[in-house]
Design an enzyme around this catalytic site. Structure first.
Site, mmCIF file in Angstrom:
data_model
loop_
_atom_site.group_PDB
_atom_site.id
_atom_site.type_symbol
_atom_site.label_atom_id
_atom_site.label_comp_id
_atom_site.label_asym_id
_atom_site.label_seq_id
_atom_site.Cartn_x
_atom_site.Cartn_y
_atom_site.Cartn_z
ATOM 1 N N GLY A 69 0.809 -1.211 0.000
ATOM 2 C CA GLY A 69 0.000 0.000 0.000
ATOM 3 C C GLY A 69 0.847 1.268 0.000
ATOM 4 N N ASN A 149 -8.246 4.340 8.425
ATOM 5 C CA ASN A 149 -7.664 3.171 9.078
ATOM 6 C C ASN A 149 -7.683 3.249 10.598
ATOM 7 O OD1 ASN A 149 -5.732 5.175 7.885
ATOM 8 N ND2 ASN A 149 -4.392 4.260 9.417
ATOM 9 N N ALA A 198 -2.536 -6.400 0.016
ATOM 10 C CA ALA A 198 -3.062 -7.740 0.295
ATOM 11 C C ALA A 198 -3.093 -8.101 1.778
ATOM 12 C CB ALA A 198 -2.233 -8.780 -0.472
ATOM 13 N N HIS A 199 -2.146 -7.579 2.566
ATOM 14 C CA HIS A 199 -2.083 -8.064 3.959
ATOM 15 C C HIS A 199 -3.218 -7.538 4.831
ATOM 16 C CE1 HIS A 199 -0.253 -4.647 6.383
ATOM 17 N NE2 HIS A 199 0.012 -4.199 5.168
ATOM 18 N N CYS A 322 2.074 2.335 12.413
ATOM 19 C CA CYS A 322 3.416 2.886 12.285
ATOM 20 C C CYS A 322 3.732 3.856 13.415
ATOM 21 C CB CYS A 322 3.597 3.553 10.927
ATOM 22 S SG CYS A 322 2.321 4.734 10.570
HETATM 23 N N1 PLP Z 1 -3.103 3.217 3.544
HETATM 24 C C1 PLP Z 1 -3.892 2.843 4.564
HETATM 25 C C2 PLP Z 1 -5.258 3.462 4.709
HETATM 26 C C3 PLP Z 1 -3.447 1.896 5.482
HETATM 27 O O1 PLP Z 1 -4.245 1.518 6.507
HETATM 28 C C4 PLP Z 1 -2.139 1.341 5.334
HETATM 29 C C5 PLP Z 1 -1.597 0.379 6.324
HETATM 30 O O2 PLP Z 1 -1.758 0.550 7.515
HETATM 31 C C6 PLP Z 1 -1.368 1.754 4.231
HETATM 32 C C7 PLP Z 1 -1.887 2.694 3.369
HETATM 33 C C8 PLP Z 1 0.006 1.198 3.994
HETATM 34 O O3 PLP Z 1 -0.069 -0.088 3.424
HETATM 35 P P1 PLP Z 1 1.146 -1.123 3.509
HETATM 36 O O4 PLP Z 1 1.208 -1.593 4.929
HETATM 37 O O5 PLP Z 1 0.788 -2.215 2.570
HETATM 38 O O6 PLP Z 1 2.379 -0.402 3.085
#
Ligand code: PLP
Length: 377
Positions: A69, A149, A198-199, A322
């Site tokens: 993502g 999120n 995907a995760h 994060c």
């Molecule tokens: N965008 C949103 C809304 C997310 O919740 C996340 C992951 O927490 C990401 C982007 C980042 O995705 P990835 O963990 O695959 O880098």
């Protein structure tokens, strides 16, 4: 242990893993190689691309595989803004976007783009009146996610899309958090760019995709070979894309039953906590993803609650994964107008398809106990 952090990541579904396994050691060929090994790799990657496209209402040639993502979000912002600066060197970004979007927007600012934030309502949705006002001046790109999120709040993507089209701005939708439980269709509402990972839906980590509508001007983010139609170099991660396609297929087929189950668990958990913990407040209102409940507990730091729950065997999260472990207030909750104290106290519980009623009940009791203990100390 009770895992209530599915918004951070999900375990790989056993059925997905089984589909991936042959592509590690048996059919390991490089999808660009011109021999039988390569042909097996490219056939699997093509089938994955076809399936993902069909599940998103897209054409296969509009799906670009990425490392997840974060890469898809960075590419959407940087690639589309740089290639479309002639429409206006101005980008509008929802203030509660994921850091992958906000940090990429920061990089654009450093390159000389005007980057302006679309404010959040107190409920946690992008403020449409503010967006309409901001769009009075030309902007090349607008980023508003499908669902937040941290709070799970579903965003008004249909209206955002309509406003973008009316004002000639490209619309990028980060659908990373929504993809597991919401039906996604790149035409309803119309998106020019859309990211998934995907995760978040029981597929592997490090596998994502960016949908790029045919005709959208785009610059590559990663220079390299001619993979992904020359726009994203790098040897195709065949097992990962096979897993992503399988995971999205199961998510779509089992959406209704999983959502109903997860929503019921989440709602029982919310009701128990609101009834039993004084000063507990649910963050984010209106339509939300079925699995997420974000609480602030008056007078209790989010990190302290998290630690206490971890000791009791309950895995939750403070806002975005994060920023876990940091005492920073959540930018999402701040954007909704919460005080810095309450914004630093946000704890996200996210339920998944394998949680049980017993999990939800036991976790609620641990939260109640933790709140009592932390207030005593
Ligand atoms: N965008 C949103 C809304 C997310 O919740 C996340 C992951 O927490 C990401 C982007 C980042 O995705 P990835 O963990 O695959 O880098």
């Amino acid at each position: 242990m009770i895992y209530l952090d599915h918004a951070a990541t999900t375990p790989v579904d056993g059925r997905v893993l089984r589909e991936m396994l042959p592509y590690f050691a048996e059919n390991f060929g490089n999808a660009d190689s011109l021999h039988a090994y390569g042909r097996r790799g490219v056939a699997a990657a093509d089938a994955a691309r076809d399936e993902i496209a069909s599940l998103l209402g897209a054409k296969p040639q509009e799906i670009y595989f990425t490392s997840g993502g974060t890469e898809a979000d960075n590419w959407a912002l940087l690639g589309a803004a740089r290639a479309n600066a002639a429409r206006g060197k101005r980008v509008l970004v929802f203030s509660a976007e994921h850091h992958a979007v906000l940090a990429a927007a920061g990089a654009l600012r450093a390159e000389g783009f005007a980057v302006e934030e679309i404010p959040s309502t107190a409920e946690g949705a992008a403020d449409l009146n503010a967006l309409e006002e901001l769009l009075r001046r030309p902007a090349c790109l607008v980023a508003v996610m499908a669902a937040n999120n941290e709070t799970g709040v579903l965003q008004p993507t249909a209206e955002v899309s309509r406003l973008c089209r009316a004002h000639g701005a490209l619309y990028f939708c980060d659908a990373v958090q929504a993809a597991g439980s919401e039906k996604l269709d790149v035409n309803v509402p119309h998106a020019d760019l859309l990211s998934i990972s995907a995760h978040k839906f029981y597929g592997p980590k490090g596998a994502g995709a960016l949908y790029i509508r045919t005709g959208t001007r785009m610059q590559p983010l990663i220079a390299g070979g001619h993979q992904e139609r020359g726009l994203r170099g790098g040897t195709t991660n065949v097992p990962a894309v096979v897993g992503m396609a399988a995971a999205l297929r199961y998510a779509a087929a089992e959406r209704e039953q999983n959502n109903a189950k997860v929503r019921a668990l989440r709602d029982a958990f919310i009701a128990r906590i609101l009834a039993s913990v004084a000063g507990a407040q649910l963050n984010g209102r209106g339509e939300r993803l079925p699995g997420i409940a974000n609480f602030s507990f008056e007078g209790i730091a989010g990190a302290a609650m998290l630690q206490r729950l971890d000791l009791a065997g309950v895995a939750a999260s403070v806002g975005a994964a994060c920023s876990s472990g940091s005492a920073q207030p959540s930018h999402v909750l701040l954007a909704m107008g919460l005080s810095p104290e309450r914004a630093a106290g946000g704890v996200r519980f996210s339920f998944g398809k394998d949680n049980t009623e017993a999990d939800a009940a036991a976790a609620a009791e641990e939260v109640i106990r933790a709140a009592k203990d932390l207030r005593k100390s």
